[in-house]
Design a protein around this motif. Sequence first.
Motif, PDB file in Angstrom:
ATOM      1  N   MET A 279       0.983  -1.079  -0.124  1.00  0.00           N
ATOM      2  CA  MET A 279      -0.077  -0.146  -0.131  1.00  0.00           C
ATOM      3  C   MET A 279       0.758   1.218  -0.135  1.00  0.00           C
ATOM      4  N   ASP A 280       0.627   2.012  -0.724  1.00  0.00           N
ATOM      5  CA  ASP A 280       1.392   3.375  -0.946  1.00  0.00           C
ATOM      6  C   ASP A 280       0.819   4.153  -0.099  1.00  0.00           C
ATOM      7  N   SER A 281       1.334   5.585   0.020  1.00  0.00           N
ATOM      8  CA  SER A 281       1.101   6.680   0.856  1.00  0.00           C
ATOM      9  C   SER A 281      -0.285   7.275   0.212  1.00  0.00           C
ATOM     10  N   VAL A 282      -0.514   7.320  -1.101  1.00  0.00           N
ATOM     11  CA  VAL A 282      -1.522   7.842  -1.700  1.00  0.00           C
ATOM     12  C   VAL A 282      -2.964   7.113  -1.311  1.00  0.00           C
ATOM     13  N   ASN A 283      -2.750   5.702  -1.245  1.00  0.00           N
ATOM     14  CA  ASN A 283      -3.878   4.989  -0.940  1.00  0.00           C
ATOM     15  C   ASN A 283      -4.410   4.978   0.430  1.00  0.00           C
ATOM     16  N   LEU A 284      -3.218   5.040   1.222  1.00  0.00           N
ATOM     17  CA  LEU A 284      -3.465   5.494   2.745  1.00  0.00           C
ATOM     18  C   LEU A 284      -4.193   6.395   2.966  1.00  0.00           C
ATOM     19  N   LEU A 285      -3.745   7.599   2.453  1.00  0.00           N
ATOM     20  CA  LEU A 285      -4.246   9.134   2.668  1.00  0.00           C
ATOM     21  C   LEU A 285      -5.700   9.015   2.281  1.00  0.00           C
ATOM     22  N   ALA A 286      -6.141   8.359   0.985  1.00  0.00           N
ATOM     23  CA  ALA A 286      -7.364   8.128   0.248  1.00  0.00           C
ATOM     24  C   ALA A 286      -8.127   7.448   1.471  1.00  0.00           C
ATOM     25  N   ALA A 287      -7.808   6.222   2.172  1.00  0.00           N
ATOM     26  CA  ALA A 287      -8.382   5.379   3.140  1.00  0.00           C
ATOM     27  C   ALA A 287      -8.815   6.460   4.415  1.00  0.00           C
ATOM     28  N   LEU A 288      -7.840   7.223   4.819  1.00  0.00           N
ATOM     29  CA  LEU A 288      -8.424   7.940   6.003  1.00  0.00           C
ATOM     30  C   LEU A 288      -9.108   9.147   5.691  1.00  0.00           C
ATOM     31  N   ALA A 289      -8.986   9.523   4.599  1.00  0.00           N
ATOM     32  CA  ALA A 289     -10.070  10.670   4.046  1.00  0.00           C
ATOM     33  C   ALA A 289     -11.294  10.020   4.068  1.00  0.00           C
ATOM     34  N   LEU A 290     -11.416   8.984   3.411  1.00  0.00           N
ATOM     35  CA  LEU A 290     -12.845   8.402   3.254  1.00  0.00           C
ATOM     36  C   LEU A 290     -13.304   8.127   4.622  1.00  0.00           C
TER      37      LEU A 290
END
Length: 62
Positions: free
Chosen positions: A1-12
């Motif tokens: 998992m890259d940081s973009v996906n992690l950030l998107a998950a946290l935003a969701l």
Amino acid sequence: MDSVNLLAALALVLVIEGLLPFLSPGGWRRLFAQLLQLQDGQIRFFGLCTVLAGLVLLWLAA
């Protein structure tokens, strides 16, 4: 998992968490008051079930 996906998950998560207080502040307040009445063990059990459900969903998505 890259940081973009992690950030998107946290935003969701933040979007979903903010929906109830935004759409129904009175309902959110009642729900929060009911949560305050629960024992620590009940809250921990709910938290454990939530974590397990999230892990199962991640496993299914992978």
